[in-house]
Design a protein around this motif. Sequence first.
Motif, mmCIF file in Angstrom:
data_model
loop_
_atom_site.group_PDB
_atom_site.id
_atom_site.type_symbol
_atom_site.label_atom_id
_atom_site.label_comp_id
_atom_site.label_asym_id
_atom_site.label_seq_id
_atom_site.Cartn_x
_atom_site.Cartn_y
_atom_site.Cartn_z
ATOM 1 N N LEU A 25 0.788 -1.225 0.000
ATOM 2 C CA LEU A 25 0.000 0.000 0.000
ATOM 3 C C LEU A 25 0.828 1.287 0.000
ATOM 4 C CD1 LEU A 25 -2.799 -1.006 2.563
ATOM 5 C CD2 LEU A 25 -2.865 -1.114 0.067
ATOM 6 N N GLY A 26 2.146 1.179 0.051
ATOM 7 C CA GLY A 26 2.988 2.368 0.072
ATOM 8 C C GLY A 26 3.324 2.868 -1.321
ATOM 9 N N ALA A 27 4.354 3.720 -1.406
ATOM 10 C CA ALA A 27 4.743 4.314 -2.692
ATOM 11 C C ALA A 27 5.146 3.260 -3.727
ATOM 12 C CB ALA A 27 5.859 5.327 -2.489
ATOM 13 N N PRO A 28 5.949 2.234 -3.379
ATOM 14 C CA PRO A 28 6.243 1.199 -4.378
ATOM 15 C C PRO A 28 4.983 0.476 -4.849
ATOM 16 C CG PRO A 28 7.860 1.125 -2.624
ATOM 17 C CD PRO A 28 6.768 2.050 -2.167
ATOM 18 N N GLY A 29 4.034 0.270 -3.936
ATOM 19 C CA GLY A 29 2.768 -0.350 -4.328
ATOM 20 C C GLY A 29 2.023 0.493 -5.345
ATOM 21 N N TYR A 30 2.074 1.814 -5.150
ATOM 22 C CA TYR A 30 1.476 2.736 -6.124
ATOM 23 C C TYR A 30 2.128 2.573 -7.490
ATOM 24 C CZ TYR A 30 2.371 7.143 -8.623
ATOM 25 O OH TYR A 30 2.618 8.081 -9.591
ATOM 26 N N MET A 31 3.464 2.518 -7.517
ATOM 27 C CA MET A 31 4.170 2.373 -8.794
ATOM 28 C C MET A 31 3.771 1.082 -9.491
ATOM 29 S SD MET A 31 8.050 3.546 -7.802
ATOM 30 C CE MET A 31 8.293 4.693 -6.435
ATOM 31 N N MET A 32 3.755 -0.008 -8.726
ATOM 32 C CA MET A 32 3.429 -1.297 -9.325
ATOM 33 C C MET A 32 1.989 -1.329 -9.827
ATOM 34 S SD MET A 32 5.557 -4.079 -7.000
ATOM 35 C CE MET A 32 5.655 -3.212 -5.434
ATOM 36 N N ALA A 33 1.076 -0.770 -9.045
ATOM 37 C CA ALA A 33 -0.329 -0.744 -9.465
ATOM 38 C C ALA A 33 -0.507 0.075 -10.733
ATOM 39 C CB ALA A 33 -1.198 -0.189 -8.345
ATOM 40 N N LYS A 34 0.162 1.208 -10.813
ATOM 41 C CA LYS A 34 0.048 2.068 -11.993
ATOM 42 C C LYS A 34 0.566 1.386 -13.259
ATOM 43 C CE LYS A 34 -1.689 6.138 -10.836
ATOM 44 N NZ LYS A 34 -2.850 6.733 -11.555
ATOM 45 N N LEU A 35 1.591 0.527 -13.099
ATOM 46 C CA LEU A 35 2.221 -0.109 -14.260
ATOM 47 C C LEU A 35 1.761 -1.550 -14.468
ATOM 48 C CD1 LEU A 35 5.858 1.297 -13.865
ATOM 49 C CD2 LEU A 35 3.915 2.274 -15.103
ATOM 50 N N GLY A 36 0.783 -1.980 -13.698
ATOM 51 C CA GLY A 36 0.232 -3.324 -13.891
ATOM 52 C C GLY A 36 1.133 -4.438 -13.413
ATOM 53 N N ILE A 37 1.863 -4.202 -12.309
ATOM 54 C CA ILE A 37 2.800 -5.187 -11.763
ATOM 55 C C ILE A 37 2.270 -5.700 -10.428
ATOM 56 C CG2 ILE A 37 5.174 -5.562 -10.975
ATOM 57 C CD1 ILE A 37 5.992 -3.177 -12.736
ATOM 58 N N GLU A 38 2.401 -6.989 -10.192
ATOM 59 C CA GLU A 38 1.973 -7.578 -8.929
ATOM 60 C C GLU A 38 3.109 -7.494 -7.910
ATOM 61 O OE1 GLU A 38 0.785 -11.926 -7.001
ATOM 62 O OE2 GLU A 38 1.188 -11.737 -9.149
ATOM 63 N N ASN A 39 2.795 -7.024 -6.717
ATOM 64 C CA ASN A 39 3.763 -7.008 -5.621
ATOM 65 C C ASN A 39 3.726 -8.370 -4.941
ATOM 66 O OD1 ASN A 39 5.414 -6.446 -3.457
ATOM 67 N ND2 ASN A 39 4.191 -4.744 -2.667
#
Length: 338
Positions: A230-244
């Motif tokens: 849910l943090g900033a890296p999660g934002y990046m991954m969600a925006k680019l369609g990547i699963e954390n």
Amino acid sequence: MRQTIVATTFLVGTAMPLQVQAQETDYPFTLTNCGVETTFDVAPDSAVTIGQSATEILYSLGLAPKVVGTSVWFNPVLPEYAEVNEGIERISDNDPSFESVVGKKPGLVAVQYEWHVGESGIVGTREMFRDVGIPTYILPADCDTKDNSTGGDGTRTGAFETDSVYKGIRELAAIFDVQAAGKELVAELQNTESDAVARAEALDLPDDLSAVFWFSSADLEIDPYVAGRLGAPGYMMAKLGIENVIESDEEWPTVGWESISRADPDVIVIAYMDRRRFPADDVEKKIAFLRTDPVASQMTAVREGRIVQMDAHAMSATMRSIYGLETLSDALSEMSFE
């Protein structure tokens, strides 16, 4: 990659300049910031910053002449502010003392992390600053959709969105009566964000692409600090369609390499920073570990060379997170997933 912010911004897809209408702040100006109501009778005449993000936002708003002291640095200041930053006192590379901040007699203390200035602030509480007549402002990115009472780096109660960064920029611009500069900065960042997403969408990335973000480790022999969802890296991954591959809501949980290796992320993003609090703050030590550790070295991302170096400050919920999104989007365009 990150470009210098210019005075004139442009609407996406047009060649027409964006006209920013100057709006003056109507004092007394009152706002509620991280649950605390604060009133400003006039624009502050000076500021001390506790946190690099607060420093860079004030610089980006043209307020460097009002900054009388800075603290808590991860990496060098954005290049366009290197010269002006040299002329401003750095009170501390890390956590300043309450006395050192108050001694500058600032009209405002601008704060990046609530754990520095909050209910249990390690620098001081907001009440302590209020009692000596100094107002405080905490960047909303660290308290909106976040519970900092859980200790450590806190727990996200909702996903970080860049709207909280834009909110902080707009509110600081209103406090200092530079609202036109705030609108220009937000427009520039929004364009950077949308361009990075569009670039990634054009890559036709795999639908099941996965990643892990490694910030640091207290020791290379123990579990690393990796990014929760849910943090900033999660934002990046969600925006680019990547699963954390990390499912925790904690900002930076510790997770064993055995668990990470079983998840086998397609991409590993590692933080680089000037800070040297922990051995793994050094990005070269991170890379050496990934290549030589008998468990970590077997991950697909390591074997295929899909390791992305990212500014550590971008991995926090800051203005630089938008540049981190740009970094990741650019890195993906250089990778093969066949």
